[in-house]
Design a protein around this motif. Sequence first.
Motif, PDB file in Angstrom:
ATOM      1  N   UNK A 155     -25.086   5.286  60.491  1.00 36.26           N
ATOM      2  CA  UNK A 155     -24.313   5.720  61.668  1.00 36.26           C
ATOM      3  C   UNK A 155     -23.967   4.543  62.570  1.00 36.26           C
ATOM      4  N   UNK A 156     -23.538   3.453  61.958  1.00 36.99           N
ATOM      5  CA  UNK A 156     -23.265   2.246  62.725  1.00 36.99           C
ATOM      6  C   UNK A 156     -22.195   2.476  63.788  1.00 36.99           C
ATOM      7  N   UNK A 194     -18.358  -0.387  69.865  1.00 35.39           N
ATOM      8  CA  UNK A 194     -17.391  -1.455  70.149  1.00 35.39           C
ATOM      9  C   UNK A 194     -17.255  -2.396  68.959  1.00 35.39           C
ATOM     10  N   UNK A 195     -18.374  -2.802  68.422  1.00 41.45           N
ATOM     11  CA  UNK A 195     -18.334  -3.699  67.256  1.00 41.45           C
ATOM     12  C   UNK A 195     -17.681  -3.007  66.066  1.00 41.45           C
ATOM     13  N   UNK A 196     -17.983  -1.721  65.885  1.00 43.09           N
ATOM     14  CA  UNK A 196     -17.390  -0.968  64.780  1.00 43.09           C
ATOM     15  C   UNK A 196     -15.869  -0.918  64.911  1.00 43.09           C
ATOM     16  N   UNK A 210     -19.329   0.299  54.000  1.00 42.10           N
ATOM     17  CA  UNK A 210     -19.814   1.674  54.176  1.00 42.10           C
ATOM     18  C   UNK A 210     -19.766   2.136  55.624  1.00 42.10           C
ATOM     19  N   UNK A 211     -19.674   1.214  56.578  1.00 44.58           N
ATOM     20  CA  UNK A 211     -19.511   1.640  57.966  1.00 44.58           C
ATOM     21  C   UNK A 211     -18.291   2.539  58.123  1.00 44.58           C
ATOM     22  N   UNK A 237     -24.890  12.275  55.634  1.00 41.26           N
ATOM     23  CA  UNK A 237     -24.266  11.131  54.973  1.00 41.26           C
ATOM     24  C   UNK A 237     -25.192   9.931  55.135  1.00 41.26           C
ATOM     25  N   UNK A 238     -25.485   9.271  54.023  1.00 44.45           N
ATOM     26  CA  UNK A 238     -26.356   8.095  54.030  1.00 44.45           C
ATOM     27  C   UNK A 238     -25.558   6.906  53.504  1.00 44.45           C
ATOM     28  N   UNK A 239     -25.605   5.803  54.208  1.00 46.18           N
ATOM     29  CA  UNK A 239     -25.007   4.554  53.731  1.00 46.18           C
ATOM     30  C   UNK A 239     -26.015   3.838  52.847  1.00 46.18           C
ATOM     31  N   UNK A 240     -25.548   3.253  51.758  1.00 43.27           N
ATOM     32  CA  UNK A 240     -26.488   2.587  50.871  1.00 43.27           C
ATOM     33  C   UNK A 240     -25.818   1.774  49.783  1.00 43.27           C
ATOM     34  N   UNK A 241     -26.568   1.544  48.722  1.00 42.07           N
ATOM     35  CA  UNK A 241     -26.131   0.674  47.635  1.00 42.07           C
ATOM     36  C   UNK A 241     -26.353   1.380  46.301  1.00 42.07           C
TER      37      UNK A 241
END
Length: 326
Positions: free
Chosen positions: A153-154, A160-162, A20-21, A36-40
């Motif tokens: 919002x990762x 950098x990690x994203x 989801x990132x 926008x929401x990241x989830x399951x």
Amino acid sequence: MNGNEKTGRRELATFAGGCFWCMVTPFEELPGIEGIVSGYTGGHKENPTYEEVCSETTGHAEAVQITFDPDVFPYSKLLELYWRQIDPTDAGGQFHDRGGSYRTGIFYHNEEQKRLAEASKRELSESGRFDRPIVTEIVAAGPFYAAEEYHQDFHKKSPTRYKQYRQGSGRDSFIAQNWTLRKNEQELRAQLTPMQYTVTQENGTEPPFRNEFWDHQQEGIYVDIVSGEPLFSSLDKFDSNCGWPSFTKPLLTSNVQGKMDTSHGMVRMEVRSKEADSHLGHVFDDGPGPDGLRFCINSAALRFIPKEELEQAGYGEYLQLFSDKA
């Protein structure tokens, strides 16, 4: 309604597309997107944690839930963009991420969304773009559980990690290989003027101060001359006295990509369109905007859509930009 007015109508769209990132950035800058929401979703366990979902014991998939105004950005266009982020033929996950928690899926919230999703899937299947079946499921939306705060919002919290994850995941290479617009030389030469072809296909540069848009001041948006993908807005255009159209930022950052350019004995950052892979120009760090950037773009790579013609030309969602200004 004249197209400039916000309707206040809201709908939800829920898409699973692997990690989801990577499913936030394609949608977040679009007009009419409220959040926008990241989830399951799609599983059986209430309030699952990230670790539980990754254990493949909950039945849930990583997904994003988008709140949008369908009268500004219609669901059909969200679907078009969704397909272009995924491998719809992979039933075992997405790219380097394997397992059911990374499966693809469209979770519809009403019968109209179901109809549109099924039609878009059928159209993709019949297009012949892929030589394997389209396996993305279309199912009724159920409970959606927001992921932990550090996942939201990762790409902004850990850029950098994203970027490292996204590049290593194989997603972007798949998109470039399978979703970049492909036209043969004969088609392009028939479509483009000699200068447009030289610029977009051969990384050329048009003469300064002798091109169509260097001092153009009309309100509207600039799209890729090959694909029509939206690239820049007149609201971000400024006079840099360089002889080419200059912008402080792209209309949608996801529609442009940078590439290191070491030609002509210089080190510069080239700017290319994502869908058509057209050479557009270069970006420099001497601009007046908050990010200090100057996107120096060839007019020959652009087609201008006046504000008054956006709706008719199929870009009606961008009328909101000029309504907000007023």
